[in-house]
Design a protein around this motif. Structure first.
Motif, PDB file in Angstrom:
ATOM      1  N   PHE A 168      33.604 -28.947  -6.777  1.00  0.00           N
ATOM      2  CA  PHE A 168      32.811 -27.608  -7.858  1.00  0.00           C
ATOM      3  C   PHE A 168      31.400 -28.033  -7.601  1.00  0.00           C
ATOM      4  O   PHE A 168      30.100 -26.728  -7.534  1.00  0.00           O
ATOM      5  N   ASN A 169      30.810 -29.314  -7.228  1.00  0.00           N
ATOM      6  CA  ASN A 169      29.988 -29.586  -6.995  1.00  0.00           C
ATOM      7  C   ASN A 169      29.058 -29.434  -5.154  1.00  0.00           C
ATOM      8  O   ASN A 169      28.100 -28.779  -5.128  1.00  0.00           O
ATOM      9  N   VAL A 170      29.920 -29.317  -4.460  1.00  0.00           N
ATOM     10  CA  VAL A 170      29.954 -28.902  -2.856  1.00  0.00           C
ATOM     11  C   VAL A 170      29.633 -27.279  -2.881  1.00  0.00           C
ATOM     12  O   VAL A 170      29.063 -26.810  -1.991  1.00  0.00           O
ATOM     13  N   LYS A 171      30.237 -27.026  -3.770  1.00  0.00           N
ATOM     14  CA  LYS A 171      30.349 -25.373  -4.018  1.00  0.00           C
ATOM     15  C   LYS A 171      28.912 -24.974  -4.427  1.00  0.00           C
ATOM     16  O   LYS A 171      28.496 -23.811  -4.721  1.00  0.00           O
ATOM     17  N   GLY A 172      28.116 -26.263  -4.543  1.00  0.00           N
ATOM     18  CA  GLY A 172      26.627 -25.498  -5.806  1.00  0.00           C
ATOM     19  C   GLY A 172      26.286 -25.203  -6.925  1.00  0.00           C
ATOM     20  O   GLY A 172      25.548 -25.452  -7.174  1.00  0.00           O
ATOM     21  N   LYS A 173      27.833 -25.633  -7.215  1.00  0.00           N
ATOM     22  CA  LYS A 173      27.313 -25.546  -9.670  1.00  0.00           C
ATOM     23  C   LYS A 173      26.907 -26.468  -9.726  1.00  0.00           C
ATOM     24  O   LYS A 173      27.122 -28.511  -9.210  1.00  0.00           O
ATOM     25  N   GLU A 174      25.990 -26.733 -11.534  1.00  0.00           N
ATOM     26  CA  GLU A 174      25.632 -27.385 -11.909  1.00  0.00           C
ATOM     27  C   GLU A 174      26.878 -28.449 -12.525  1.00  0.00           C
ATOM     28  O   GLU A 174      28.107 -27.463 -13.675  1.00  0.00           O
ATOM     29  N   VAL A 175      27.159 -29.229 -12.559  1.00  0.00           N
ATOM     30  CA  VAL A 175      28.880 -29.941 -13.008  1.00  0.00           C
ATOM     31  C   VAL A 175      28.527 -31.121 -13.928  1.00  0.00           C
ATOM     32  O   VAL A 175      27.526 -31.972 -13.695  1.00  0.00           O
ATOM     33  N   THR A 176      29.254 -31.217 -14.927  1.00  0.00           N
ATOM     34  CA  THR A 176      28.879 -31.792 -15.624  1.00  0.00           C
ATOM     35  C   THR A 176      30.712 -32.836 -16.290  1.00  0.00           C
ATOM     36  O   THR A 176      31.916 -31.940 -16.520  1.00  0.00           O
ATOM     37  N   LEU A 177      30.459 -33.940 -16.000  1.00  0.00           N
ATOM     38  CA  LEU A 177      31.533 -34.416 -17.029  1.00  0.00           C
ATOM     39  C   LEU A 177      32.339 -35.527 -17.499  1.00  0.00           C
ATOM     40  O   LEU A 177      31.346 -36.319 -18.089  1.00  0.00           O
ATOM     41  N   ILE A 178      33.019 -34.873 -18.777  1.00  0.00           N
ATOM     42  CA  ILE A 178      32.784 -36.077 -19.889  1.00  0.00           C
ATOM     43  C   ILE A 178      34.640 -36.236 -19.647  1.00  0.00           C
ATOM     44  O   ILE A 178      35.020 -35.669 -19.311  1.00  0.00           O
ATOM     45  N   ASP A 179      33.788 -37.536 -20.186  1.00  0.00           N
ATOM     46  CA  ASP A 179      35.711 -38.100 -20.915  1.00  0.00           C
ATOM     47  C   ASP A 179      35.128 -39.266 -21.991  1.00  0.00           C
ATOM     48  O   ASP A 179      34.263 -39.937 -22.191  1.00  0.00           O
ATOM     49  N   ASN A 180      36.283 -39.463 -21.991  1.00  0.00           N
ATOM     50  CA  ASN A 180      36.639 -40.283 -23.824  1.00  0.00           C
ATOM     51  C   ASN A 180      36.543 -41.593 -23.562  1.00  0.00           C
ATOM     52  O   ASN A 180      36.684 -42.808 -24.246  1.00  0.00           O
ATOM     53  N   GLN A 181      36.894 -42.181 -22.174  1.00  0.00           N
ATOM     54  CA  GLN A 181      36.903 -43.638 -21.995  1.00  0.00           C
ATOM     55  C   GLN A 181      35.682 -43.762 -21.124  1.00  0.00           C
ATOM     56  O   GLN A 181      35.065 -43.576 -20.841  1.00  0.00           O
ATOM     57  N   PRO A 182      35.251 -45.266 -21.475  1.00  0.00           N
ATOM     58  CA  PRO A 182      34.075 -46.101 -20.939  1.00  0.00           C
ATOM     59  C   PRO A 182      33.774 -45.856 -19.493  1.00  0.00           C
ATOM     60  O   PRO A 182      32.636 -45.977 -19.522  1.00  0.00           O
ATOM     61  N   THR A 183      34.494 -45.783 -18.516  1.00  0.00           N
ATOM     62  CA  THR A 183      34.416 -45.516 -17.405  1.00  0.00           C
ATOM     63  C   THR A 183      35.246 -44.322 -16.509  1.00  0.00           C
ATOM     64  O   THR A 183      36.106 -43.849 -17.387  1.00  0.00           O
ATOM     65  N   VAL A 184      35.000 -43.497 -15.410  1.00  0.00           N
ATOM     66  CA  VAL A 184      35.839 -41.935 -14.873  1.00  0.00           C
ATOM     67  C   VAL A 184      36.880 -43.039 -13.967  1.00  0.00           C
ATOM     68  O   VAL A 184      36.557 -44.650 -14.388  1.00  0.00           O
ATOM     69  N   LEU A 185      38.178 -43.371 -13.877  1.00  0.00           N
ATOM     70  CA  LEU A 185      39.200 -43.266 -13.177  1.00  0.00           C
ATOM     71  C   LEU A 185      39.206 -44.892 -14.127  1.00  0.00           C
ATOM     72  O   LEU A 185      39.975 -45.955 -12.896  1.00  0.00           O
TER      73      LEU A 185
END
Length: 449
Positions: A168-185
């Protein structure tokens, strides 16, 4: 002999092909509640961002191909009940509503999984969507190409979530990632690796909100507001990507399962009922780094397991070797791959492990260019058996995770990997391959040097 297969995504398709290849005389009936087979959901993000031009290219088989192989394919048919005493299944034709009872000699459960949908207040808003099947893929592609959709929130920072962030970022969208863990992946890579991903997202204008738990969704005319334990975020579209659970309700109380409902199978893909085989996302894998059952829904596991059913249908022939959960990921220009346990996860499990993380160039500095490889190895402190390897670089290091997988599969030690024979050619690596270098550094640490 009549074999009934429930489901025809990766595990089901592989099972059909394998059974008919090994046992052409067997009658194979397949019941699939959807109108398509073999959809590669791992390609959804690639299609959303435009890397894959045609969504139809994500199908590697079809009902017609499977029919030509000799299978009786029943699309838009849902199995609603299984009687493993009478050896029957109850089937509903979704087009006509007609119900029938079918007998089997052997049954294959390839019922797959479904995204976890948390019981969060407000989640019923139709602007909150999933990413799993062909229908979801079509919806996501339409959203990505819709100029009215500007703000996208991805909930969940695993493989699928992070890939959708990039898409979605590549498509020009304003993207927010929310995760309940201390880090992504968090489950796939240790902090040194995930920190780089965090910074990579920020450099591309993505907002990363970790350690935040979604508490409710509020529907407004012009937005969905995601309320967390630490702030709220507005979006035009929310994609839920918080994991999967096995679709095994048909076998509840009939077959042995893990606590999350995944079917337990033996080395020959038989469930606790020897006339019922199972493969794919509905199954608990044999996870070699721990020696225990684990739930790891990957297409690679599904295809291997389904293929094994064909070999073992009449009699036990080829054992299931288990898995290291070997996987890879490419985000922008960064390649990541791993096999086995992270150090953090191993310690959570109470295992006595040590680990080492280092960086070295993948090929000699005298070449016109090279790239650093961030790499980590985790091993059992007592036996020095390798339990996990992680790799990250702008250079394509993905295939090295396969070498690490073989090392873990074969219970190799850090000494084994330190000195195993690998090629040297300046275009490709140093006189010692970077996996050799990593293992030798680990050996020095283990020996107190």
């Amino acid at each position: 002999m009549k074999v009934i297969i429930i489901g025809s995504t990766h595990a089901g398709t592989a099972t059909i092909k394998s059974i008919l290849k090994q046992h052409s005389e067997v009658e194979v009936d397949v019941y699939e509640r959807n109108d398509n087979v073999s959809f590669l959901s791992c390609g959804i993000a690639l299609t959303v961002q435009g890397e894959v031009k045609e969504i139809k290219d994500l199908f590697y088989s079809s009902p017609e191909i499977l029919k030509d192989l000799g299978a009786n394919i029943h699309m838009n048919h849902e199995v609603t009940a299984v009687d493993n005493v009478k050896k029957t299944v109850t089937v509903t034709n979704l087009a006509t509503g007609k119900t029938s009872v079918q007998h089997y000699d052997k049954l294959v459960a390839a019922t797959g999984s479904w995204p976890i949908i948390p019981g969060i207040p407000g989640i019923e808003d139709n602007r909150i969507v999933l990413s799993k099947n062909y229908t979801h893929a079509q919806e996501l592609i339409n959203y990505a190409n819709d100029d009215r959709i500007n703000r996208v929130i991805i909930v969940g920072g695993g493989y699928i979530g992070t890939e959708l962030v990039e898409a979605f970022n590549v498509k020009g969208k304003e993207v927010t990632l929310i995760d309940n863990q201390p880090t992504v992946l968090n489950r796939y890579f240790d902090e040194a690796f995930t920190k780089n991903v965090h910074e990579l997202f920020l450099s591309h204008g993505v907002t990363v909100e970790t350690d935040k738990t979604v508490q409710r969704f509020e529907s407004q005319d012009d937005a969905v507001v995601v309320q967390t334990n630490d702030g709220s975020f507005a979006a035009d579209l929310v994609v839920m990507s918080v994991g999967f659970r096995p679709s095994t309700s048909l076998f509840s109380g009939k077959l042995k399962t893990t606590p999350n409902g995944a079917l337990i199978v033996n080395d020959y893909m038989q469930t606790s009922d020897p006339d019922i085989f199972a493969a794919g996302d509905s199954v608990a894998v044999h996870y070699n780094p721990t020696g225990e059952n684990a739930y790891i829904p990957l297409a690679t596991n599904a295809v291997r397991q389904g293929t094994l059913i064909g070999y073992n249908l009449m009699a036990p022939k080829i054992k299931y070797m288990g898995t290291q959960s070997t996987s890879g990921l490419k985000l922008y220009d960064l390649t990541m791959a791993s096999s086995g346990l992270t150090a953090a996860h191993a310690r959570e499990l109470g295992m006595d492990v040590d680990s080492l993380t280092m960086t070295d160039n993948f090929r000699p500095e005298f070449m016109s260019s090279t790239e650093p490889v961030l790499m980590s190895i985790t091993w059992d402190r007592k036996t020095q058996r390798i339990l996990g390897v992680q790799l990250q670089s702008k250079y394509d290091i993905a295939q090295s995770a396969n070498a690490a997988s073989i090392a873990i599969q074969n219970r190799m030690t850090i000494t084994d990997l330190a000195f195993v024979d690998m090629l040297f050619q300046p275009w490709f690596d140093r006189p010692l391959n970077y996996l050799n270098i990593l293992a030798q550094a680990a050996l020095d640490k283990a020996n107190g040097q």
